[in-house]
Scaffold this motif. Structure first.
Motif, PDB file in Angstrom:
ATOM      1  N   ASP A 150      -0.242   7.388  -6.331  1.00  0.00           N
ATOM      2  CA  ASP A 150      -1.637   6.944  -6.341  1.00  0.00           C
ATOM      3  C   ASP A 150      -2.212   7.141  -4.939  1.00  0.00           C
ATOM      4  O   ASP A 150      -2.118   6.258  -4.086  1.00  0.00           O
ATOM      5  CB  ASP A 150      -1.704   5.474  -6.776  1.00  0.00           C
ATOM      6  CG  ASP A 150      -3.129   5.042  -7.122  1.00  0.00           C
ATOM      7  OD1 ASP A 150      -4.057   5.827  -6.873  1.00  0.00           O
ATOM      8  OD2 ASP A 150      -3.284   3.914  -7.634  1.00  0.00           O
ATOM      9  N   ARG A 151      -2.821   8.291  -4.706  1.00  0.00           N
ATOM     10  CA  ARG A 151      -3.240   8.671  -3.356  1.00  0.00           C
ATOM     11  C   ARG A 151      -4.718   9.037  -3.359  1.00  0.00           C
ATOM     12  O   ARG A 151      -5.090  10.195  -3.547  1.00  0.00           O
ATOM     13  CB  ARG A 151      -2.388   9.834  -2.840  1.00  0.00           C
ATOM     14  CG  ARG A 151      -0.903   9.494  -2.872  1.00  0.00           C
ATOM     15  CD  ARG A 151      -0.016  10.578  -2.334  1.00  0.00           C
ATOM     16  NE  ARG A 151       1.387  10.176  -2.435  1.00  0.00           N
ATOM     17  CZ  ARG A 151       2.403  10.856  -1.928  1.00  0.00           C
ATOM     18  NH1 ARG A 151       2.191  11.985  -1.274  1.00  0.00           N
ATOM     19  NH2 ARG A 151       3.637  10.413  -2.076  1.00  0.00           N
ATOM     20  N   PRO A 152      -5.585   8.059  -3.146  1.00  0.00           N
ATOM     21  CA  PRO A 152      -7.033   8.298  -3.240  1.00  0.00           C
ATOM     22  C   PRO A 152      -7.531   9.269  -2.176  1.00  0.00           C
ATOM     23  O   PRO A 152      -7.205   9.143  -0.990  1.00  0.00           O
ATOM     24  CB  PRO A 152      -7.630   6.904  -3.036  1.00  0.00           C
ATOM     25  CG  PRO A 152      -6.569   6.119  -2.320  1.00  0.00           C
ATOM     26  CD  PRO A 152      -5.269   6.657  -2.824  1.00  0.00           C
ATOM     27  N   ALA A 153      -8.313  10.243  -2.614  1.00  0.00           N
ATOM     28  CA  ALA A 153      -8.852  11.239  -1.695  1.00  0.00           C
ATOM     29  C   ALA A 153      -9.751  10.603  -0.645  1.00  0.00           C
ATOM     30  O   ALA A 153      -9.852  11.092   0.485  1.00  0.00           O
ATOM     31  CB  ALA A 153      -9.611  12.305  -2.485  1.00  0.00           C
TER      32      ALA A 153
ATOM     33  N   LEU B 213       0.826  -1.203   0.000  1.00  0.00           N
ATOM     34  CA  LEU B 213       0.000   0.000   0.000  1.00  0.00           C
ATOM     35  C   LEU B 213       0.864   1.258   0.000  1.00  0.00           C
ATOM     36  O   LEU B 213       0.571   2.229  -0.716  1.00  0.00           O
ATOM     37  CB  LEU B 213      -0.919   0.004   1.219  1.00  0.00           C
ATOM     38  CG  LEU B 213      -2.011  -1.066   1.283  1.00  0.00           C
ATOM     39  CD1 LEU B 213      -2.783  -0.948   2.591  1.00  0.00           C
ATOM     40  CD2 LEU B 213      -2.955  -0.966   0.094  1.00  0.00           C
ATOM     41  N   ASP B 214       1.938   1.240   0.780  1.00  0.00           N
ATOM     42  CA  ASP B 214       2.820   2.403   0.832  1.00  0.00           C
ATOM     43  C   ASP B 214       3.516   2.625  -0.511  1.00  0.00           C
ATOM     44  O   ASP B 214       3.738   3.766  -0.922  1.00  0.00           O
ATOM     45  CB  ASP B 214       3.857   2.223   1.946  1.00  0.00           C
ATOM     46  CG  ASP B 214       4.632   3.497   2.222  1.00  0.00           C
ATOM     47  OD1 ASP B 214       4.000   4.559   2.399  1.00  0.00           O
ATOM     48  OD2 ASP B 214       5.871   3.444   2.243  1.00  0.00           O
ATOM     49  N   ASP B 215       3.856   1.552  -1.200  1.00  0.00           N
ATOM     50  CA  ASP B 215       4.451   1.691  -2.534  1.00  0.00           C
ATOM     51  C   ASP B 215       3.479   2.384  -3.493  1.00  0.00           C
ATOM     52  O   ASP B 215       3.895   3.191  -4.338  1.00  0.00           O
ATOM     53  CB  ASP B 215       4.842   0.320  -3.089  1.00  0.00           C
ATOM     54  CG  ASP B 215       6.074  -0.267  -2.405  1.00  0.00           C
ATOM     55  OD1 ASP B 215       6.808   0.506  -1.754  1.00  0.00           O
ATOM     56  OD2 ASP B 215       6.288  -1.489  -2.507  1.00  0.00           O
ATOM     57  N   ARG B 216       2.186   2.078  -3.372  1.00  0.00           N
ATOM     58  CA  ARG B 216       1.191   2.743  -4.218  1.00  0.00           C
ATOM     59  C   ARG B 216       1.124   4.236  -3.898  1.00  0.00           C
ATOM     60  O   ARG B 216       1.034   5.073  -4.807  1.00  0.00           O
ATOM     61  CB  ARG B 216      -0.183   2.101  -4.032  1.00  0.00           C
ATOM     62  CG  ARG B 216      -0.292   0.648  -4.479  1.00  0.00           C
ATOM     63  CD  ARG B 216      -0.223   0.497  -5.982  1.00  0.00           C
ATOM     64  NE  ARG B 216      -1.366   1.075  -6.671  1.00  0.00           N
ATOM     65  CZ  ARG B 216      -2.466   0.386  -7.008  1.00  0.00           C
ATOM     66  NH1 ARG B 216      -2.571  -0.908  -6.697  1.00  0.00           N
ATOM     67  NH2 ARG B 216      -3.449   0.972  -7.657  1.00  0.00           N
ATOM     68  N   LEU B 217       1.177   4.551  -2.594  1.00  0.00           N
ATOM     69  CA  LEU B 217       1.185   5.966  -2.207  1.00  0.00           C
ATOM     70  C   LEU B 217       2.437   6.659  -2.728  1.00  0.00           C
ATOM     71  O   LEU B 217       2.380   7.793  -3.223  1.00  0.00           O
ATOM     72  CB  LEU B 217       1.105   6.099  -0.690  1.00  0.00           C
ATOM     73  CG  LEU B 217      -0.168   5.610   0.006  1.00  0.00           C
ATOM     74  CD1 LEU B 217      -0.022   5.732   1.514  1.00  0.00           C
ATOM     75  CD2 LEU B 217      -1.386   6.402  -0.466  1.00  0.00           C
ATOM     76  N   LEU B 218       3.572   5.976  -2.605  1.00  0.00           N
ATOM     77  CA  LEU B 218       4.842   6.551  -3.049  1.00  0.00           C
ATOM     78  C   LEU B 218       4.846   6.812  -4.552  1.00  0.00           C
ATOM     79  O   LEU B 218       5.449   7.775  -5.030  1.00  0.00           O
ATOM     80  CB  LEU B 218       5.989   5.614  -2.674  1.00  0.00           C
ATOM     81  CG  LEU B 218       7.422   6.115  -2.908  1.00  0.00           C
ATOM     82  CD1 LEU B 218       7.675   7.380  -2.100  1.00  0.00           C
ATOM     83  CD2 LEU B 218       8.427   5.040  -2.514  1.00  0.00           C
ATOM     84  N   SER B 219       4.136   5.984  -5.299  1.00  0.00           N
ATOM     85  CA  SER B 219       4.073   6.150  -6.749  1.00  0.00           C
ATOM     86  C   SER B 219       3.174   7.313  -7.165  1.00  0.00           C
ATOM     87  O   SER B 219       3.129   7.681  -8.341  1.00  0.00           O
ATOM     88  CB  SER B 219       3.571   4.858  -7.406  1.00  0.00           C
ATOM     89  OG  SER B 219       2.189   4.669  -7.155  1.00  0.00           O
TER      90      SER B 219
END
Length: 294
Positions: free
Chosen positions: A65-68, A57-63
Motif C-alpha cells: 500500500d504505497r500512495p503516490a 506505516l512501514d508495515d503498510r508500505l511493506l504490504s
C-alpha cells in the motif's frame, strides 16, 4: 531531509529504495497522529515519541500500500543528518590500545554534522583529506550512570558516520601535543537512514565497504570492540549526562591509508550492511579571513 519545494525539514520512510513522506502517509492512512501539530519534526517524532506510529506505516508500505501522493522523488529533496543538530551532542569513541582499561572519547562539533551526498569543505591548505567509516547510534532516552542493558534499550537507531579527517593538520597538532580538534571538527557526515535496533540484531557481524570513485578500497566487518558499544556508552554516562537525540560514533571501522589518500573532488561512498550507504565529496574550503588585529 529537506523538501526543496517548501524548504521544510521532513521525516521520511525508506522502503525498497523509495522514499515516502511520513506526514503524507499519516494523512493518507488517517492515523491518530495526522492532526498533531509538530509531529513531523524529527526530534519530536523519532526521539521524543520513539518513532511512534512509524512501524505501522512501514508495515503498510511493506504490504504494498504505497500512495503516490507520499512518494518523494530524489530530485525534490536534500538529505539532512538524522538528528537535530541544534539539540544533539556528538560524542566520538576513539580507537583503543591493546589492554586499555577504559573507553576513550571526545566531543565533536554537532553543528558541523552534514547529510548524505554533501560536499565536505576541508580546511584551506590541507593536502591530505581522508575518511573514517564509523557506525553511529542516536539515543532515544536520557542516560545518566546507566548500565549496558539500559543503554541498549535507549538506542533509537543506527546509522553510518564518516569522521572526515584532515591528516596533515592532525599530524601537526599531534606533533605539538595538541588535540586534533581542528583536523576533525570542520565537518562530519551522518546518515542517510536511521535503522531501529529490531531491524538489525547483532551489529558486530555487519559487513562494510568503502568505494572511492566507484573503486572498492577496503572491505571489513564492524567487528568486535575492546568494549562493547553499550559498555562504552554506559562508561560515558558516568561522566556526562546524555540526552535523547545525542549522537555517539562507535569508533573507526575502516579508514584510509597513507598510500591511498582521497583526492579533492572524489566521490567517497561508505556502506554498512543493512544500514545503508552514504556518499560525500571532499573539497578545498575557503581561505581563512584575517583574524588578528593590526
Amino acid at each position: 531531509m529537506l523538501q526543496l519545494a517548501t524548504s521544510t525539514p521532513i521525516v521520511a520512510l525508506e522502503r525498497d529504495g523509495a522514499l515516502y513522506d511520513v506526514a503524507e502517509l499519516d494523512r493518507h492512512f488517517g492515523t491518530k497522529l495526522a492532526d498533531i501539530r509538530g509531529v513531523s519534526d524529527f526530534h519530536t517524532r523519532v526521539v521524543a515519541l520513539r518513532c511512534a506510529g512509524l512501524h505501522a506505516l512501514d508495515d503498510r508500505l511493506l504490504s504494498g500500500d504505497r500512495p503516490a501522493s507520499a512518494h518523494l522523488p530524489p530530485a525534490t529533496i536534500v538529505w539532512l543528518p538524522p538528528c537535530a543538530t541544534d539539540r544533539a551532542a556528538y560524542i566520538q569513541l576513539g580507537p583503543y590500545a591493546h589492554g586499555a582499561e577504559r573507553p576513550w572519547y571526545r566531543f565533536g562539533n554537532s553543528r558541523a554534522l552534514l547529510g548524505h551526498a554533501a560536499e565536505i569543505p576541508f580546511p584551506p591548505l590541507e593536502d591530505e583529506p581522508d575518511y573514517e567509516l564509523n557506525l553511529a547510534v542516536v539515543l532515544g532516552e536520557d542516560l545518566r550512570r546507566a548500565t549496558p542493558e539500559e543503554v541498549e534499550r535507549a538506542i533509537a537507531g543506527y546509522t553510518v558516520l564518516n569522521d572526515w579527517t584532515a591528516r596533515s593538520l592532525e599530524a601537526r597538532s599531534l606533533e605539538r601535543g595538541l588535540p586534533p580538534s581542528e583536523a576533525k571538527d570542520f565537518a562530519t557526515q551522518l546518515g542517510p537512514v536511521l535503522v531501529t535496533p529490531d531491524e538489525l540484531g547483532s551489529v558486530e557481524a555487519l559487513r562494510t565497504q568503502v568505494r572511492v570513485d566507484a573503486v572498492a578500497r577496503s572491505c571489513s566487518r564492524v567487528g568486535e570492540w575492546t568494549f562493547s558499544l553499550a559498555e562504552s556508552v554506559a562508561y560515558i554516562s558516568n561522566h556526562v549526562e546524555l540526552r535523547a537525540g545525542d549522537v555517539i560514533g562507535a569508533g573507526r571501522v575502516l579508514g584510509g591509508s597513507a598510500a591511498q589518500r582521497v583526492p579533492y573532488g572524489a566521490s567517497v561512498e561508505l556502506m554498512i550492511e543493512r544500514i545503508g550507504r552514504m556518499t560525500g565529496k571532499p573539497v578545498c574550503g575557503p581561505a581563512l579571513l584575517p583574524w588578528r588585529r593590526r
